[in-house]
Motif scaffolding. Structure first.
Motif, PDB file in Angstrom:
ATOM      1  N   LEU A  29       1.386  -1.547  -0.061  1.00 39.90           N
ATOM      2  CA  LEU A  29       0.361  -0.292  -0.115  1.00 39.90           C
ATOM      3  C   LEU A  29       0.847   1.626  -0.207  1.00 39.90           C
ATOM      4  CD1 LEU A  29      -2.606  -0.865   2.176  1.00 39.90           C
ATOM      5  CD2 LEU A  29      -2.546  -1.108   0.386  1.00 39.90           C
ATOM      6  N   THR A 104      -3.723  -6.993   4.181  1.00 42.76           N
ATOM      7  CA  THR A 104      -3.874  -7.773   2.252  1.00 42.76           C
ATOM      8  C   THR A 104      -3.327  -8.852   2.524  1.00 42.76           C
ATOM      9  OG1 THR A 104      -2.377  -6.185   1.661  1.00 42.76           O
ATOM     10  CG2 THR A 104      -4.081  -4.910   1.648  1.00 42.76           C
ATOM     11  N   LEU A 138      -3.900   2.742  -2.928  1.00 45.16           N
ATOM     12  CA  LEU A 138      -4.089   1.524  -3.458  1.00 45.16           C
ATOM     13  C   LEU A 138      -3.076   1.108  -4.495  1.00 45.16           C
ATOM     14  CD1 LEU A 138      -7.965   1.010  -3.440  1.00 45.16           C
ATOM     15  CD2 LEU A 138      -6.825  -0.154  -1.623  1.00 45.16           C
ATOM     16  N   VAL A 152      -8.478  -5.217  -2.716  1.00 48.69           N
ATOM     17  CA  VAL A 152      -7.619  -5.017  -0.848  1.00 48.69           C
ATOM     18  C   VAL A 152      -9.186  -4.558  -0.552  1.00 48.69           C
ATOM     19  CG1 VAL A 152      -6.687  -3.137   0.350  1.00 48.69           C
ATOM     20  CG2 VAL A 152      -6.043  -4.014  -2.225  1.00 48.69           C
TER      21      VAL A 152
END
Length: 244
Positions: A29, A104, A138, A152
């Motif tokens: 990220l 994630t 993202l 995500v």
């Protein structure tokens, strides 16, 4: 495993425990308000020294009798394939493990919890899911070419459910970044209603640190006093505390 730093002693990073802390390099990220830019941005991370896994384990072995556990943070530790190797070494020393994650990598989390390698999970909920693009930058995640790119938010939702079901102990936490409003925090709390613990962390930038996106420096964020005043309402959904 790419480890940039070992802090031999912390009384703050593992609730109620005396711990050491390791920081891993790399994150999938790009949260613009993150002040660990040197661990996140490849151009900065390239110049960081790396600690060999053997050196980290040796240092922990020397200090094991003074410690309750190890905190593994980053960056995003779940990106590293040899994370289980480190955690097994730590568990063999009789230490507990706290894992900080952005959620994630639910498959990695499921495996670690299934193997009993993690005692406490701190999962960051960056923002209400509708605002995740704004607060996470993202990036596309690695995926099999024949399969669709994973979403995500879907992955983080899966991790939230997994932690609630399987983690021995856990917290969800939000760094209250510039732009997050009280209604955003109420939305997050409602989404994790009934969870064990929700932690708010006021936004600040330590001296000498740079942000992933320096344009966010100086932007106003909710103060500690404002956050403290929100606690009674948040606690109607989930036990909430202010930390830091």
């Amino acid at each position: 495993m790419e480890i940039a730093h070992l802090q031999p002693l912390s009384l703050l990073d593992y609730p109620g425990k005396v711990s050491a802390v390791v920081w891993t390099v790399g994150c999938n990220l790009r949260c613009p308000f993150c002040y660990n830019a040197e661990l996140v941005l490849p151009g900065l991370a390239h110049g960081l020294p790396r600690l060999p896994l053997e050196e980290v384990v040796a240092a922990l072995t020397e200090r094991a009798r003074f410690l309750d556990g190890l905190v593994v943070t980053g960056g995003e530790p779940a990106l590293h394939r040899d994370l289980p190797l480190l955690l097994r070494e730590v568990k063999e020393l009789g230490l507990r493990v706290k894992l900080d994650t952005n959620g994630t990598r639910p498959a990695v989390l499921r495996s670690l919890l299934g193997d009993g390698l993690v005692d406490y999970v701190a999962l960051d909920v960056k923002a209400p899911f509708a605002r995740y693009p704004e607060f996470t930058g993202l990036l596309p995640l690695p995926h099999v070419a024949s399969e669709p790119v994973p979403d995500v938010v879907t992955l983080v939702r899966e991790s939230v459910a997994l932690v609630r079901e399987r983690a021995p102990d856990y917290e969800f936490r939000t760094t209250v970044a510039p732009g997050l409003a009280p209604d955003d925090l109420f939305s997050i709390a409602h989404g994790i209603r009934g969870a064990r613990r929700y932690v708010l962390q006021p936004f600040f930038v330590p001296d000498g640190k740079r942000l992933v996106d320096e344009e966010w420096r100086g932007r106003p964020a909710l103060s500690s006093d404002t956050l403290r005043a929100l606690l009674p309402e948040l606690q109607k959904s989930v036990p909430t505390e202010l930390r830091g």
